[in-house]
Every structure is written in C-alpha cells, then in structure tokens.
Design an enzyme around this catalytic site. Sequence first.
Site, PDB file in Angstrom:
ATOM      1  N   ASP A  59       0.854  -1.182   0.000  1.00 49.98           N
ATOM      2  CA  ASP A  59       0.000   0.000   0.000  1.00 49.98           C
ATOM      3  C   ASP A  59       0.894   1.238   0.000  1.00 49.98           C
ATOM      4  O   ASP A  59       1.919   1.268   0.691  1.00 49.98           O
ATOM      5  CB  ASP A  59      -0.879  -0.027   1.253  1.00 49.98           C
ATOM      6  CG  ASP A  59      -1.917   1.066   1.266  1.00 49.98           C
ATOM      7  OD1 ASP A  59      -2.917   0.930   0.542  1.00 49.98           O
ATOM      8  OD2 ASP A  59      -1.726   2.055   1.994  1.00 49.98           O
ATOM      9  N   ASN A  67      -2.934  12.761  -3.057  1.00 46.67           N
ATOM     10  CA  ASN A  67      -4.036  13.194  -3.921  1.00 46.67           C
ATOM     11  C   ASN A  67      -4.573  14.558  -3.502  1.00 46.67           C
ATOM     12  O   ASN A  67      -4.862  15.407  -4.349  1.00 46.67           O
ATOM     13  CB  ASN A  67      -5.173  12.164  -3.900  1.00 46.67           C
ATOM     14  CG  ASN A  67      -4.970  11.053  -4.907  1.00 46.67           C
ATOM     15  OD1 ASN A  67      -4.274  11.209  -5.900  1.00 46.67           O
ATOM     16  ND2 ASN A  67      -5.581   9.922  -4.630  1.00 46.67           N
ATOM     17  N   HIS A  72      -5.530  14.379  -8.287  1.00 48.01           N
ATOM     18  CA  HIS A  72      -5.693  12.990  -8.704  1.00 48.01           C
ATOM     19  C   HIS A  72      -4.881  12.654  -9.956  1.00 48.01           C
ATOM     20  O   HIS A  72      -4.472  11.506 -10.149  1.00 48.01           O
ATOM     21  CB  HIS A  72      -7.170  12.656  -8.905  1.00 48.01           C
ATOM     22  CG  HIS A  72      -7.920  12.619  -7.611  1.00 48.01           C
ATOM     23  ND1 HIS A  72      -7.930  11.514  -6.799  1.00 48.01           N
ATOM     24  CD2 HIS A  72      -8.653  13.560  -6.971  1.00 48.01           C
ATOM     25  CE1 HIS A  72      -8.642  11.769  -5.711  1.00 48.01           C
ATOM     26  NE2 HIS A  72      -9.100  13.006  -5.799  1.00 48.01           N
ATOM     27  N   ASP A  76      -2.553   9.491 -10.150  1.00 41.90           N
ATOM     28  CA  ASP A  76      -2.578   8.472 -11.200  1.00 41.90           C
ATOM     29  C   ASP A  76      -1.185   8.233 -11.780  1.00 41.90           C
ATOM     30  O   ASP A  76      -0.788   7.096 -12.026  1.00 41.90           O
ATOM     31  CB  ASP A  76      -3.533   8.876 -12.323  1.00 41.90           C
ATOM     32  CG  ASP A  76      -4.998   8.739 -11.934  1.00 41.90           C
ATOM     33  OD1 ASP A  76      -5.289   8.168 -10.865  1.00 41.90           O
ATOM     34  OD2 ASP A  76      -5.856   9.211 -12.710  1.00 41.90           O
ATOM     35  N   GLU A 102      -4.928   2.213  -3.993  1.00 41.67           N
ATOM     36  CA  GLU A 102      -3.466   2.272  -3.993  1.00 41.67           C
ATOM     37  C   GLU A 102      -2.850   1.013  -3.387  1.00 41.67           C
ATOM     38  O   GLU A 102      -1.697   1.021  -2.970  1.00 41.67           O
ATOM     39  CB  GLU A 102      -2.974   3.527  -3.261  1.00 41.67           C
ATOM     40  CG  GLU A 102      -3.149   3.511  -1.770  1.00 41.67           C
ATOM     41  CD  GLU A 102      -4.515   3.963  -1.269  1.00 41.67           C
ATOM     42  OE1 GLU A 102      -4.647   4.099  -0.055  1.00 41.67           O
ATOM     43  OE2 GLU A 102      -5.443   4.162  -2.081  1.00 41.67           O
TER      44      GLU A 102
END
Length: 178
Positions: A59, A67, A72, A76, A102
Amino acid sequence: IIVFNDITQFIAQKNEYIYFAYHDHLTKIYNRQRFDELFLKEIENKKRYKDHLSILLLDIDYFKKVNDTYGHYIGDLILIALTNLISKNLRTNDIFARWGGEEFIILLPRTDIDTAFTKAQEIRSLVEYHVDKELPLITISIGVTEMNDSDTTKSCLQRVDTALYVAKEKRNDVVKIT
C-alpha cells in the site's frame, strides 16, 4: 458471388475487450479478478508440486495526502510509475495485480517466506529511493506471508492483510506473518 469483409477492426476490438477484462485500465497490470483466477491456479501448483507460495500486499503510504496535495492526475501518474518500477523488478512468473485503489498484490510462486520478505524489502527500498523529477517522493508498506498447507485463500489473504496493517502502523516498513 463472393463477399469479402474486413474484420480486422472487429478482431482488434475483441482483443481489447479481452485485455481489459483482465487488466487494470490505469496501470495495465492484472486486475483483482485475474489475480483471483491465477491465485487458484498457483494454489493447485503448490499442492501438486509441494512447493512454496508467498504473497506480498503493498500500500502506498499517505496516498490520500498525495491526492489532496497534488491532485488525482499526479496520483494516477504515481500509480503508473510505481507499477512500472515494480514490474521491472519481478520475475516473469510472479503475478502482480492492482488489489484496489493504492493497494497492490504480488504472488510469488516457488518462494518461501524468507525469500519473499527479502524481495519485499528490496521493493520497499527501490520505491523509497526512486526519484522522478515530475512526481513527489513516496514510500510503501508491505505485508508478507506464505501459504500454508492448511490455508484457504481467505485465511491466507486475511493473514497478509494483517501483516500489511501492522506495517502501515510504522509506515515504509515490511512485516511478515507466518
């Protein structure tokens, strides 16, 4: 009468549908559905050949903060960069999939827990020291376990999830649970 139809576009579209049925659209690695199918196959191989089978669940640390701070789009790009970095450092028979958000999962066939732990440490370090001038630095936490003969898929996944949870308490850590 002979009629010719060009079905090239149809075949390409069909192949694209098949590809995205098994791959994550963003990262292009396997999705959870495909992982589940391959996991069952590897469990059968483990039983048949009396082999080891280990799992890494990882993770990204503080990804929500990334974010919220950078947006975002950057989030990404981090997911894509992370999967590319890790993919280059896995064997061809290792199974790497996006587990959700994630979180990512790696199945390591023919790998005992100590070797898996070492691999997890390598991946964690690789990510920690990776520099991309376009992206913020990130770290990851990783849980590690090995499938036991008495395990079900559920018990094994619960154990690796517990290991990840413990690793996330410290952050940028690897924890193994047998």
